[in-house]
Design a protein around this motif. Structure first.
Motif, short mmCIF file in Angstrom:
data_model
loop_
_atom_site.label_atom_id
_atom_site.label_comp_id
_atom_site.label_asym_id
_atom_site.label_seq_id
_atom_site.Cartn_x
_atom_site.Cartn_y
_atom_site.Cartn_z
N ALA A 14 0.67 -1.16 0.08
CA ALA A 14 0.06 0.76 -0.21
C ALA A 14 0.18 1.05 -0.23
N SER A 15 1.95 1.44 0.56
CA SER A 15 2.78 2.91 -0.13
C SER A 15 4.27 2.10 -0.33
N GLU A 16 5.46 2.92 -0.79
CA GLU A 16 6.11 2.90 -1.36
C GLU A 16 7.68 1.84 -0.34
N PRO A 17 7.93 0.77 -0.66
CA PRO A 17 8.45 0.34 0.35
C PRO A 17 9.96 1.29 0.88
N GLN A 18 10.00 1.13 1.87
CA GLN A 18 11.22 2.05 2.00
C GLN A 18 12.73 1.24 3.25
N LEU A 19 13.81 1.48 2.48
CA LEU A 19 14.64 0.99 2.83
C LEU A 19 15.90 1.80 3.62
N SER A 20 15.92 1.26 4.79
CA SER A 20 16.86 1.87 5.73
C SER A 20 17.96 0.97 6.74
N PHE A 21 18.93 1.51 7.25
CA PHE A 21 20.02 1.14 7.94
C PHE A 21 19.97 0.27 9.42
N THR A 22 20.01 -0.22 10.06
CA THR A 22 20.09 -0.07 11.59
C THR A 22 21.18 0.25 11.75
N GLU A 23 22.08 0.43 13.01
CA GLU A 23 22.87 0.86 13.95
C GLU A 23 24.13 0.18 13.62
N LYS A 24 23.46 -1.67 13.40
CA LYS A 24 24.84 -2.84 13.11
C LYS A 24 24.48 -2.99 11.21
N GLY A 25 24.62 -1.54 10.86
CA GLY A 25 23.94 -1.61 9.80
C GLY A 25 23.43 -2.71 8.74
N ASP A 26 22.89 -3.44 8.94
CA ASP A 26 21.74 -4.32 8.75
C ASP A 26 20.89 -3.94 7.77
N ALA A 62 15.87 -10.09 3.38
CA ALA A 62 14.10 -10.24 2.44
C ALA A 62 14.27 -8.24 2.77
N ALA A 63 14.76 -7.48 3.51
CA ALA A 63 15.00 -5.91 3.05
C ALA A 63 15.00 -5.89 2.40
N GLU A 64 16.22 -6.79 1.90
CA GLU A 64 16.34 -5.81 0.50
C GLU A 64 16.15 -6.63 -0.83
N PHE A 65 16.40 -7.55 -0.56
CA PHE A 65 15.19 -7.86 -1.78
C PHE A 65 13.79 -7.75 -2.06
N GLY A 66 12.74 -7.55 -1.04
CA GLY A 66 12.05 -7.07 -0.94
C GLY A 66 11.98 -5.83 -0.86
N HIS A 67 12.36 -4.47 -1.38
CA HIS A 67 12.88 -3.46 -2.30
C HIS A 67 12.91 -3.34 -2.89
N GLN A 68 14.01 -4.24 -3.58
CA GLN A 68 13.99 -4.40 -5.13
C GLN A 68 12.87 -4.61 -5.53
N LYS A 69 12.37 -5.43 -4.87
CA LYS A 69 10.92 -5.95 -6.26
C LYS A 69 9.62 -5.88 -6.28
N LEU A 70 9.73 -5.31 -4.67
CA LEU A 70 8.22 -5.00 -4.63
C LEU A 70 8.06 -3.17 -4.69
N ALA A 101 8.90 -9.83 9.01
CA ALA A 101 9.01 -11.16 7.40
C ALA A 101 10.26 -11.30 7.43
N THR A 102 10.04 -12.94 7.99
CA THR A 102 11.73 -13.62 7.06
C THR A 102 11.56 -13.88 5.83
N ARG A 103 10.64 -14.13 5.24
CA ARG A 103 10.77 -14.64 3.76
C ARG A 103 9.05 -13.10 3.18
N LEU A 104 9.67 -13.19 2.00
CA LEU A 104 8.94 -12.15 1.45
C LEU A 104 8.78 -12.08 0.05
N GLY A 105 7.68 -12.73 -0.95
CA GLY A 105 7.99 -12.68 -1.93
C GLY A 105 6.18 -12.21 -2.82
N HIS A 106 6.56 -12.12 -4.28
CA HIS A 106 5.65 -11.98 -4.85
C HIS A 106 4.08 -12.94 -4.69
N ASP A 107 2.87 -12.80 -5.20
CA ASP A 107 1.99 -13.88 -4.58
C ASP A 107 1.31 -14.75 -6.06
N LEU A 108 2.33 -15.70 -7.17
CA LEU A 108 2.01 -16.60 -7.30
C LEU A 108 0.75 -16.41 -8.23
#
Length: 152
Positions: A14-26, A62-70, A101-108
């Motif tokens: 429902a919103s543009e996925p937003q990627l950020s990074f934790t203090e540990k760099g994740d 999962a965050a990187e993939f979700g941001h890249q693909k969704l 989410a630990t796994r994230l992808g398109h609904d087939l």
């Protein structure tokens, strides 16, 4: 051994996925998602009810993939768990829940796309040659050789 299960959710971004990074760099992904609700009627038809909106968080790959693909509007499926939270801001207590989410992808069932089956590689691996994949073609049915006619 029993099958280990997790909670799952399917909905739309429902919103543009937003990627950020934790203090540990994740990597950390945040997005709002919508859930459409329906009620089955006595005649087996369905009535659409109000759509609800919720928060989804993912970390690391999962965050990187979700941001890249969704993207906003995509239908997705996610495995993970619901986390309830509360915090205080400006003297007021706020409570809510989010799906982690630990796994994230398109609904087939709701998304058309092509699958890239070339092997993934890590930064330490050398480039592997791409595997050529062609669409499946049904073989031509073989015709039996003409048999000599037998007469009586």
């Amino acid at each position: 051994m029993s099958i280990q299960t997790q909670q799952a959710v399917s909905g739309f971004v429902a919103s543009e996925p937003q990627l950020s990074f934790t203090e540990k760099g994740d990597a950390r992904l945040y997005m709002k998602f919508g859930l459409e609700h329906y009620r089955r009627e006595a005649d087996n038809s369905f009535t659409k009810l109000e759509t609800t909106f919720h928060d989804l968080i993912a970390f690391k790959a999962a965050a990187e993939f979700g941001h890249q693909k969704l993207a906003k509007g995509d239908n997705f499926i996610a495995d993970g768990r619901v986390r309830e939270y509360s915090y205080e801001r400006d003297g007021q207590r706020h409570e809510g829940e989010e799906f982690i989410a630990t796994r994230l992808g398109h609904d087939l069932a709701r998304t058309r796309y092509e699958v890239d089956r070339t092997p993934r590689r890590n930064a330490t691996e050398q480039a592997a040659p791409a595997r050529e994949v062609s669409a499946f073609t049904s073989p031509e049915p073989s015709r039996p050789a003409a048999a000599p006619a037998i007469g009586i």
